[in-house]
Design an enzyme around this catalytic site. Structure first.
Site, PDB file in Angstrom:
ATOM      1  N   THR A   1       7.232  -6.325  10.239  1.00  0.00           N
ATOM      2  CA  THR A   1       6.858  -5.806   8.920  1.00  0.00           C
ATOM      3  C   THR A   1       8.061  -5.082   8.337  1.00  0.00           C
ATOM      4  O   THR A   1       8.799  -4.429   9.085  1.00  0.00           O
ATOM      5  CB  THR A   1       5.663  -4.833   8.987  1.00  0.00           C
ATOM      6  OG1 THR A   1       5.597  -4.100   7.750  1.00  0.00           O
ATOM      7  CG2 THR A   1       5.768  -3.818  10.112  1.00  0.00           C
TER       8      THR A   1
ATOM      9  N   GLY B   1       1.819  -9.194   6.047  1.00  0.00           N
ATOM     10  CA  GLY B   1       2.947  -9.442   5.143  1.00  0.00           C
ATOM     11  C   GLY B   1       4.109 -10.048   5.916  1.00  0.00           C
ATOM     12  O   GLY B   1       4.429  -9.592   7.008  1.00  0.00           O
TER      13      GLY B   1
ATOM     14  N   ASP C   1       0.527  -3.289  11.886  1.00  0.00           N
ATOM     15  CA  ASP C   1      -0.524  -2.625  12.672  1.00  0.00           C
ATOM     16  C   ASP C   1      -1.879  -3.311  12.533  1.00  0.00           C
ATOM     17  O   ASP C   1      -2.661  -3.362  13.492  1.00  0.00           O
ATOM     18  CB  ASP C   1      -0.598  -1.119  12.366  1.00  0.00           C
ATOM     19  CG  ASP C   1      -0.847  -0.828  10.903  1.00  0.00           C
ATOM     20  OD1 ASP C   1      -0.686  -1.745  10.071  1.00  0.00           O
ATOM     21  OD2 ASP C   1      -1.196   0.321  10.584  1.00  0.00           O
TER      22      ASP C   1
ATOM     23  N   ARG D   1      -3.497 -12.792   5.071  1.00  0.00           N
ATOM     24  CA  ARG D   1      -4.384 -11.653   5.313  1.00  0.00           C
ATOM     25  C   ARG D   1      -5.790 -12.252   5.387  1.00  0.00           C
ATOM     26  O   ARG D   1      -6.194 -13.029   4.530  1.00  0.00           O
ATOM     27  CB  ARG D   1      -4.268 -10.638   4.188  1.00  0.00           C
ATOM     28  CG  ARG D   1      -2.825 -10.136   4.014  1.00  0.00           C
ATOM     29  CD  ARG D   1      -2.771  -8.802   3.347  1.00  0.00           C
ATOM     30  NE  ARG D   1      -1.441  -8.479   2.855  1.00  0.00           N
ATOM     31  CZ  ARG D   1      -0.518  -7.822   3.555  1.00  0.00           C
ATOM     32  NH1 ARG D   1      -0.785  -7.427   4.780  1.00  0.00           N
ATOM     33  NH2 ARG D   1       0.660  -7.558   3.024  1.00  0.00           N
TER      34      ARG D   1
ATOM     35  N   ASP E   1       6.453   0.965   9.862  1.00  0.00           N
ATOM     36  CA  ASP E   1       5.359   1.943   9.997  1.00  0.00           C
ATOM     37  C   ASP E   1       4.657   1.849  11.354  1.00  0.00           C
ATOM     38  O   ASP E   1       3.509   2.264  11.491  1.00  0.00           O
ATOM     39  CB  ASP E   1       4.337   1.748   8.864  1.00  0.00           C
ATOM     40  CG  ASP E   1       3.748   0.338   8.833  1.00  0.00           C
ATOM     41  OD1 ASP E   1       4.226  -0.541   9.580  1.00  0.00           O
ATOM     42  OD2 ASP E   1       2.805   0.115   8.062  1.00  0.00           O
TER      43      ASP E   1
ATOM     44  N   ARG F   1       4.051   0.672   1.952  1.00  0.00           N
ATOM     45  CA  ARG F   1       2.628   0.956   2.141  1.00  0.00           C
ATOM     46  C   ARG F   1       2.431   2.455   2.277  1.00  0.00           C
ATOM     47  O   ARG F   1       2.680   3.163   1.323  1.00  0.00           O
ATOM     48  CB  ARG F   1       2.101   0.181   3.343  1.00  0.00           C
ATOM     49  CG  ARG F   1       0.652  -0.215   3.170  1.00  0.00           C
ATOM     50  CD  ARG F   1       0.126  -0.953   4.352  1.00  0.00           C
ATOM     51  NE  ARG F   1       0.081  -2.387   4.102  1.00  0.00           N
ATOM     52  CZ  ARG F   1      -0.606  -3.223   4.861  1.00  0.00           C
ATOM     53  NH1 ARG F   1      -1.288  -2.792   5.894  1.00  0.00           N
ATOM     54  NH2 ARG F   1      -0.640  -4.488   4.588  1.00  0.00           N
TER      55      ARG F   1
HETATM   56  P1  ADP Z   1      -0.211  -6.045   8.838  1.00  0.00           P
HETATM   57  O1  ADP Z   1      -0.377  -6.775  10.107  1.00  0.00           O
HETATM   58  O2  ADP Z   1       1.088  -6.317   8.169  1.00  0.00           O
HETATM   59  O3  ADP Z   1      -0.548  -4.573   8.951  1.00  0.00           O
HETATM   60  P2  ADP Z   1      -2.825  -6.477   7.610  1.00  0.00           P
HETATM   61  O4  ADP Z   1      -3.241  -5.045   7.633  1.00  0.00           O
HETATM   62  O5  ADP Z   1      -3.178  -7.281   6.404  1.00  0.00           O
HETATM   63  O6  ADP Z   1      -1.254  -6.658   7.785  1.00  0.00           O
HETATM   64  O7  ADP Z   1      -3.455  -7.164   8.912  1.00  0.00           O
HETATM   65  C1  ADP Z   1      -3.192  -8.531   9.157  1.00  0.00           C
HETATM   66  C2  ADP Z   1      -4.448  -9.192   9.611  1.00  0.00           C
HETATM   67  O8  ADP Z   1      -4.848  -8.666  10.875  1.00  0.00           O
HETATM   68  C3  ADP Z   1      -5.671  -8.978   8.735  1.00  0.00           C
HETATM   69  O9  ADP Z   1      -5.653  -9.788   7.594  1.00  0.00           O
HETATM   70  C4  ADP Z   1      -6.772  -9.378   9.699  1.00  0.00           C
HETATM   71  O10 ADP Z   1      -6.851 -10.775   9.817  1.00  0.00           O
HETATM   72  C5  ADP Z   1      -6.267  -8.798  11.017  1.00  0.00           C
HETATM   73  N1  ADP Z   1      -6.864  -7.475  11.256  1.00  0.00           N
HETATM   74  C6  ADP Z   1      -6.582  -6.311  10.633  1.00  0.00           C
HETATM   75  N2  ADP Z   1      -7.348  -5.308  11.099  1.00  0.00           N
HETATM   76  C7  ADP Z   1      -8.145  -5.837  12.047  1.00  0.00           C
HETATM   77  C8  ADP Z   1      -9.184  -5.332  12.902  1.00  0.00           C
HETATM   78  N3  ADP Z   1      -9.557  -4.043  12.874  1.00  0.00           N
HETATM   79  N4  ADP Z   1      -9.791  -6.186  13.754  1.00  0.00           N
HETATM   80  C9  ADP Z   1      -9.441  -7.496  13.797  1.00  0.00           C
HETATM   81  N5  ADP Z   1      -8.475  -8.023  13.016  1.00  0.00           N
HETATM   82  C10 ADP Z   1      -7.835  -7.243  12.155  1.00  0.00           C
HETATM   83  O1  F6P Z   2       3.179  -4.625   4.698  1.00  0.00           O
HETATM   84  C1  F6P Z   2       4.204  -5.230   3.969  1.00  0.00           C
HETATM   85  C2  F6P Z   2       3.967  -5.055   2.497  1.00  0.00           C
HETATM   86  O2  F6P Z   2       5.035  -5.702   1.812  1.00  0.00           O
HETATM   87  C3  F6P Z   2       3.810  -3.624   2.017  1.00  0.00           C
HETATM   88  O3  F6P Z   2       5.054  -2.971   1.871  1.00  0.00           O
HETATM   89  C4  F6P Z   2       3.082  -3.818   0.716  1.00  0.00           C
HETATM   90  O4  F6P Z   2       2.294  -2.698   0.396  1.00  0.00           O
HETATM   91  C5  F6P Z   2       2.187  -5.011   1.002  1.00  0.00           C
HETATM   92  O5  F6P Z   2       2.762  -5.685   2.105  1.00  0.00           O
HETATM   93  C6  F6P Z   2       2.048  -5.965  -0.147  1.00  0.00           C
HETATM   94  O6  F6P Z   2       1.138  -6.931   0.243  1.00  0.00           O
HETATM   95  P1  F6P Z   2       0.871  -8.281  -0.551  1.00  0.00           P
HETATM   96  O7  F6P Z   2       2.017  -9.201  -0.269  1.00  0.00           O
HETATM   97  O8  F6P Z   2      -0.410  -8.765   0.034  1.00  0.00           O
HETATM   98  O9  F6P Z   2       0.815  -7.938  -2.005  1.00  0.00           O
END
Ligand code: ADP
Ligand code: F6P
Length: 318
Positions: A125, A11, A103, A72, A129, A171
């Site tokens: 983010t 995000g 994360d 994502r 978190d 989240r």
């Molecule tokens: P954020 O970084 O905000 O937590 P996401 O959870 O969507 O957002 O993670 C961002 C991107 O990081 C994912 O769309 C994916 O491409 C990559 N990612 C997440 N988890 C893993 C993992 N276990 N191993 C490799 N890449 C990952």
């Molecule tokens: O991680 C940032 C965040 O805005 C969260 O607060 C929320 O749950 C999520 O992303 C929303 O994701 P998306 O933009 O994919 O709907």
């Protein structure tokens, strides 16, 4: 090390641009070539990578969103997909990446580090978190957006003697709701940390109306409950008109606050210095007003401390 890259992932968050600018300008300061990877890990696998010059990051410090775009891309969990990413980097000779994200993005950065690409994670983010930093880039700006909305909701709730239920993002983390609850003077907060007991919530709101309160603001972290249903339940149980507001993605936009710009800039420079000194697999954080770095693995596994005293404050002041 001669060539590094920067990307934003997950995000988006206000202040990501300030971090990108700092990485590019610090990289140039240290004599490195800095590449921008578009649309997170997806763009990396697609080879959507361009050299960034000094002027490519002019005037972006003040802007929300991310000039690199974000995505994502769950496919990145697959090692075969990650091999394509490493091939793209090898083609250009990029040895390291600064990954700005949450994360999930850190997990991707750790996986790439394990495959020989030195990665540094910057906490980008709005959710706050990530336990290896006191604040994430974007949190303060999103918080201000929420507080501005709560102030407006209070005006109309007071005029109409209503209860207002506000859903905010986060989240699985209640920090946005908690800090917004304190800054907006809200009467009740419901977060993953407080849990949700419907009857206790209804009784608490009812008691506060019975003891003379004429309006109330309830701040709720997303995914905890259906705020429209809760508003109906409050109205039925207390007899007070209640409205629900879901703030949604408006919380992710807007120009970054001065604090987010400064923190993102300082973290961006710190990340480049780590790489310049040959370090990878690190997550940068701000702890007790000092910039620190931890192994990404450690940062991911570190348990979040729940600010119990701060949670109690909302109840004590209501
Ligand atoms: P954020 O970084 O905000 O937590 P996401 O959870 O969507 O957002 O993670 C961002 C991107 O990081 C994912 O769309 C994916 O491409 C990559 N990612 C997440 N988890 C893993 C993992 N276990 N191993 C490799 N890449 C990952
Ligand atoms: O991680 C940032 C965040 O805005 C969260 O607060 C929320 O749950 C999520 O992303 C929303 O994701 P998306 O933009 O994919 O709907």
């Amino acid at each position: 090390m001669k060539k590094i890259a920067v990307m934003t992932s997950g995000g988006d968050a206000p202040g990501m641009n300030a971090a990108i600018r700092a990485v590019v300008r610090s990289g140039l300061h240290y004599g490195l070539e800095v590449y921008g990877i578009k649309y997170g890990y997806k763009g990396l696998c697609d080879g959507d990578i361009t050299l960034l010059e000094r002027n490519d990051v002019s005037r972006i410090i003040k802007s929300g969103g991310t000039i690199l775009g974000s995505a994502r891309f769950p496919e990145f969990k697959d090692i075969e997909v990650r091999k394509k990413a490493v091939e793209q980097l090898d083609k250009i000779g990029i040895e390291a990446i600064v990954v700005i994200g949450g994360d999930g993005s850190y997990r991707g950065a750790q996986a790439l580090t394990n495959m020989g690409i030195k990665c540094i994670g910057l906490p980008g983010t709005i959710d706050n978190d990530i336990s290896s930093t006191d604040y994430t880039i974007g949190f303060q700006t999103a918080l201000q957006t929420i507080v501005d909305s709560i102030d407006k909701l209070r005006d109309t709730s007071m005029s109409h003697q209503r209860c207002s239920v506000v859903e905010v993002m986060g989240r699985n983390c209640g920090d946005l709701a908690l800090y917004a609850g304190i800054a907006g003077g809200s009467e009740f907060i419901i977060t993953p940390e407080t849990g949700f007991d419907k009857q206790r919530t209804l009784d608490a709101i009812n008691n506060s109306f019975s003891s003379g309160r004429k309006h109330a603001i309830v701040v709720v972290t997303e995914h905890m409950l259906n705020v429209i249903d809760l508003a109906k339940d409050i109205e039925e149980y207390t007899g007070y008109e209640t409205r629900a507001t879901i703030l949604g993605h408006v919380q992710r936009g807007g120009d970054p606050s001065a604090f987010d710009r400064v923190m993102a800039t300082e973290m961006g420079e710190y990340a480049v210095e780590l790489l310049y000194n040959g370090k990878g697999g690190k997550a940068v954080g701000l702890k007790n007003m000092d910039y620190v770095d931890y192994d990404i693995e450690y940062a991911l596994n570190k348990k979040r401390e729940i600010p119990n005293k701060r949670y109690g404050l909302v109840g004590r002041l209501k």
